[in-house]
Design an enzyme around this catalytic site. Sequence first.
Site, PDB file in Angstrom:
ATOM      1  N   GLY A 180       0.805  -1.212   0.000  1.00 50.83           N
ATOM      2  CA  GLY A 180       0.000   0.000   0.000  1.00 50.83           C
ATOM      3  C   GLY A 180       0.835   1.257   0.000  1.00 50.83           C
ATOM      4  N   GLY A 223       0.342   9.542  -6.890  1.00 47.20           N
ATOM      5  CA  GLY A 223       0.863   8.405  -7.635  1.00 47.20           C
ATOM      6  C   GLY A 223       2.349   8.586  -7.894  1.00 47.20           C
ATOM      7  N   ALA A 253      10.423  -4.697  -8.169  1.00 45.15           N
ATOM      8  CA  ALA A 253       9.278  -5.005  -9.026  1.00 45.15           C
ATOM      9  C   ALA A 253       9.500  -4.526 -10.451  1.00 45.15           C
ATOM     10  CB  ALA A 253       8.017  -4.374  -8.442  1.00 45.15           C
ATOM     11  N   GLU A 269       4.198   1.334 -11.529  1.00 44.28           N
ATOM     12  CA  GLU A 269       5.610   1.194 -11.137  1.00 44.28           C
ATOM     13  C   GLU A 269       6.481   2.292 -11.753  1.00 44.28           C
ATOM     14  OE1 GLU A 269       6.209  -0.882  -8.893  1.00 44.28           O
ATOM     15  OE2 GLU A 269       4.883  -2.585  -9.083  1.00 44.28           O
TER      16      GLU A 269
END
Length: 388
Positions: free
Chosen positions: A134, A141, A246, A367
């Site tokens: 989270g 963003g 990631a 991402e």
Amino acid sequence: MIAGGDVDYCRLDELLSEDERLTRASVRSFVEREALPLIEGCHAREEFPRALVPRMAELGLFGTNLTGYGCAGLSNVAYGLMMQELDAGASGLRSMASVQGSLAMYAIWRWGSEEQKQRWLPEMAAGRAIGCFGLTEPDHGSDPGGMETRARREGSEYVLAGTKRWITNGSVADIAIVWAKEGDTIAGFLVERGTPGFSASDIKGKFSLRASITSELILEDVHVPVANRLPGGEGLGGPFSCLNQARYGIIWGALGAARTCYLTALGYAQDRRQFGSPIARYQLVQQKLVNMLTGITTGQLLAWRLGRLKDAGALRPEQVSLAKRYNVATALEIARLARDVLGANGIVNEYPVIRHMLNLETVNTYEGTYDMHTLIVGRDITGLDAIR
């Protein structure tokens, strides 16, 4: 529905170890035999194929490149190849594994206490516990430093309040890694499912990543023990280190989606006849196919090189930004070219191209957007910050 098959124009296989090739083959087989038969239905229903989670864990897809605590401890190149094969089937498969391993598990593995690691990592590696991450908020963003979620200390507990949005695995997660501001410091907290004041609801109506769970997390004065605070990773460096893990997986995953689109377009062009010949005979179609192949081949070599640097402990975040930016944008262009080659057939689910194309629109944004990664690399090469 095509997922497997090789695109190896520059003999990349010769740069891989036998173990890495075997790992890739096992995940490719899983995707073709077990995942693909479910994906279109899940895409139509906006759901993730949760029945696949035990098999994904069995294959070592959760925490692949982490060591200890039941994790596979494979090379970063092997991990990348696994993400490539998952994304060749569906970005939702790769996204679930990426969030589980590279965000949630990595946050605990890198920044957690020994007690937190022992409690959660073996369960997560085995797929018995699902995690989410989270960080993103409705109004924050690209600038997570502006987050509004707050944590305040009250005796032996922390009280968390705020909202997180666009959270993969959110509504099915057993444990959420929630980043919040404690005064002027950003810190991570472990919030377990069922904690009073903590709720998650799915975001519906998506045209992209439909076979993936995307949620909003609500924290209304959620009380968690002090022991649930990650003892390391304070400041933006904590969540950013997880994002870098990631993003590395995405670099490989985008190639899987691109490969499926290219192979679909190539096979279609060889079979589809117009004006008395296969359309693959015509110059403009060949140009599209060559451009697709060039993009995949360049991306493969870039991903492989960064994987070897990562295994050597020499990979820089800015290099990851360059490759995430290039590989995803290239994969999206390949998907669009493949859709064009298929003509009207490119928009129906008989072929996987439109699904991959729509998924890549999201991958191009999450991402770190294409533009943000441009500015990260720009700052690195000029020494001048154009972000702030």
